[in-house]
Design a protein around this motif. Structure first.
Motif, mmCIF file in Angstrom:
data_model
loop_
_atom_site.group_PDB
_atom_site.id
_atom_site.type_symbol
_atom_site.label_atom_id
_atom_site.label_comp_id
_atom_site.label_asym_id
_atom_site.label_seq_id
_atom_site.Cartn_x
_atom_site.Cartn_y
_atom_site.Cartn_z
ATOM 1 N N GLU A 147 9.612 11.052 -7.775
ATOM 2 C CA GLU A 147 9.994 12.450 -7.967
ATOM 3 C C GLU A 147 9.076 13.376 -7.185
ATOM 4 O O GLU A 147 9.534 14.336 -6.544
ATOM 5 N N ALA A 148 7.771 13.101 -7.220
ATOM 6 C CA ALA A 148 6.810 13.943 -6.502
ATOM 7 C C ALA A 148 7.059 13.881 -4.999
ATOM 8 O O ALA A 148 6.980 14.896 -4.304
ATOM 9 N N LEU A 149 7.373 12.693 -4.496
ATOM 10 C CA LEU A 149 7.622 12.544 -3.060
ATOM 11 C C LEU A 149 8.880 13.308 -2.645
ATOM 12 O O LEU A 149 8.897 13.977 -1.606
ATOM 13 N N ALA A 150 9.945 13.212 -3.454
ATOM 14 C CA ALA A 150 11.190 13.910 -3.134
ATOM 15 C C ALA A 150 10.960 15.418 -3.069
ATOM 16 O O ALA A 150 11.431 16.094 -2.145
ATOM 17 N N LEU A 151 10.231 15.960 -4.043
ATOM 18 C CA LEU A 151 9.952 17.393 -4.059
ATOM 19 C C LEU A 151 9.075 17.804 -2.884
ATOM 20 O O LEU A 151 9.289 18.852 -2.269
ATOM 21 N N PHE A 152 8.094 16.973 -2.567
ATOM 22 C CA PHE A 152 7.169 17.294 -1.482
ATOM 23 C C PHE A 152 7.904 17.344 -0.140
ATOM 24 O O PHE A 152 7.720 18.280 0.646
ATOM 25 N N ILE A 153 8.736 16.351 0.125
ATOM 26 C CA ILE A 153 9.467 16.323 1.387
ATOM 27 C C ILE A 153 10.430 17.508 1.471
ATOM 28 O O ILE A 153 10.573 18.154 2.514
ATOM 29 N N LYS A 154 11.086 17.811 0.366
ATOM 30 C CA LYS A 154 12.018 18.944 0.350
ATOM 31 C C LYS A 154 11.294 20.250 0.651
ATOM 32 O O LYS A 154 11.743 21.056 1.487
ATOM 33 N N ASP A 155 10.171 20.486 -0.025
ATOM 34 C CA ASP A 155 9.436 21.736 0.164
ATOM 35 C C ASP A 155 8.817 21.814 1.554
ATOM 36 O O ASP A 155 8.801 22.880 2.177
ATOM 37 N N ALA A 156 8.283 20.692 2.045
ATOM 38 C CA ALA A 156 7.673 20.682 3.373
ATOM 39 C C ALA A 156 8.711 21.005 4.445
ATOM 40 O O ALA A 156 8.457 21.770 5.379
ATOM 41 N N HIS A 157 9.893 20.442 4.301
ATOM 42 C CA HIS A 157 10.961 20.717 5.262
ATOM 43 C C HIS A 157 11.410 22.170 5.172
ATOM 44 O O HIS A 157 11.705 22.819 6.184
ATOM 45 N N LYS A 158 11.425 22.715 3.961
ATOM 46 C CA LYS A 158 11.882 24.089 3.761
ATOM 47 C C LYS A 158 10.945 25.086 4.433
ATOM 48 O O LYS A 158 11.400 26.085 5.005
ATOM 49 N N VAL A 159 9.636 24.831 4.368
ATOM 50 C CA VAL A 159 8.679 25.770 4.965
ATOM 51 C C VAL A 159 8.463 25.516 6.447
ATOM 52 O O VAL A 159 7.735 26.252 7.105
ATOM 53 N N GLY A 160 9.086 24.467 6.984
ATOM 54 C CA GLY A 160 9.011 24.231 8.421
ATOM 55 C C GLY A 160 7.896 23.325 8.889
ATOM 56 O O GLY A 160 7.597 23.291 10.087
ATOM 57 N N TRP A 161 7.269 22.576 7.988
ATOM 58 C CA TRP A 161 6.245 21.626 8.423
ATOM 59 C C TRP A 161 6.892 20.496 9.212
ATOM 60 O O TRP A 161 7.969 20.018 8.872
ATOM 61 N N ARG A 162 6.202 20.048 10.274
ATOM 62 C CA ARG A 162 6.719 18.954 11.090
ATOM 63 C C ARG A 162 6.029 17.618 10.798
ATOM 64 O O ARG A 162 6.629 16.553 10.959
ATOM 65 N N CYS A 163 4.763 17.694 10.407
ATOM 66 C CA CYS A 163 4.013 16.452 10.229
ATOM 67 C C CYS A 163 3.191 16.536 8.936
ATOM 68 O O CYS A 163 2.443 17.494 8.727
ATOM 69 N N VAL A 164 3.348 15.505 8.073
ATOM 70 C CA VAL A 164 2.623 15.470 6.802
ATOM 71 C C VAL A 164 2.068 14.069 6.568
ATOM 72 O O VAL A 164 2.479 13.100 7.229
ATOM 73 N N ARG A 165 1.146 13.984 5.633
ATOM 74 C CA ARG A 165 0.562 12.684 5.279
ATOM 75 C C ARG A 165 0.881 12.387 3.817
ATOM 76 O O ARG A 165 0.758 13.259 2.962
ATOM 77 N N VAL A 166 1.274 11.152 3.570
ATOM 78 C CA VAL A 166 1.549 10.693 2.213
ATOM 79 C C VAL A 166 0.582 9.552 1.899
ATOM 80 O O VAL A 166 0.594 8.514 2.565
#
Length: 218
Positions: A147-166
């Motif tokens: 659940e945390a991963l799904a929310l994180f990817i959704k929010d990161a994409h919404k704000v326009g981030w291109r590269c993240v670390r999990v």
């Protein structure tokens, strides 16, 4: 009682002067009174012109009147909508997904979506994109991590981030010292359409305990 008799011309002149003085004082007093009245009228007219037409206050504005304010209900919190969105995201990433067929068989088991060239993975591995955000899944149960991963990817994409670390951890504290979440996180990421590619992080960025993820532009 009779007034004193005038004895001489001097007395007559004195009386005349007194009468004239009284008349002059009375005239000056009357003139002053008239001037004061005229000034008061002028000030009143000036105030009336400045204020304009005056209307009586409505009863609701009079002293002692209590205003009846309409009760406004707070907007309901869309709890059910939030639950529905979480349910959709949980269903969108399945634990039964076969991830092995989509991973590149290199030492880091990297992933790139069909249509993405191998140069994208190489650039991602070299740090060609700056990491703009991070999610640490250490200590989370599988359902909470998903659940945390799904929310994180959704929010990161919404704000326009291109590269993240999990960060999924190396599993050093797990039975058999195997990374419990590593395979799950890879599978969940592949099922997210926002994810274009991912690689194992460089040693300075978490190594085998983390993934660097490239997201589509929002």
């Amino acid at each position: 009682m009779k007034p004193p008799a005038l004895k001489s011309l001097q007395d007559l002149k004195a009386v005349k002067r007194e009468i004239e003085t009284r008349a002059r004082l009375e005239k000056e007093a009357a003139a002053a009174k008239a001037a004061a009245a005229a000034k008061a009228r002028a000030e009143k007219e000036l105030f009336s012109r400045a204020v304009g037409a005056v209307k009586a206050l409505p009863a609701k504005h009079l002293p002692g009147h209590k205003a009846a304010l309409p009760l406004q209900q707070a907007a309901p919190i869309p709890v059910q909508q939030q639950r529905d969105e979480l349910a959709v995201m949980r269903e969108a990433i399945s634990d039964e997904f076969d991830v092995e067929t989509l991973l590149d068989t290199d030492e880091a088991l990297s992933f790139r979506r069909p249509g993405m060239g191998p140069d994208v993975v190489r650039k991602l591995r070299r740090g060609g994109w700056s990491i703009q955000g991070q999610l640490d899944l250490h200590g989370l149960r599988r359902e909470d991590a998903r659940e945390a991963l799904a929310l994180f990817i959704k929010d990161a994409h919404k704000v326009g981030w291109r590269c993240v670390r999990v960060v999924h951890g190396k599993g050093l504290g797990s039975p058999g010292k195997t990374p419990v979440l590593k395979g799950k996180v890879q599978s969940w990421l592949i099922q997210k359409q926002e994810v274009l590619a991912f690689v194992q992080a460089r040693p300075a960025e978490g190594g085998a305990g983390a993934l660097v993820v490239l997201l589509a532009q929002g």
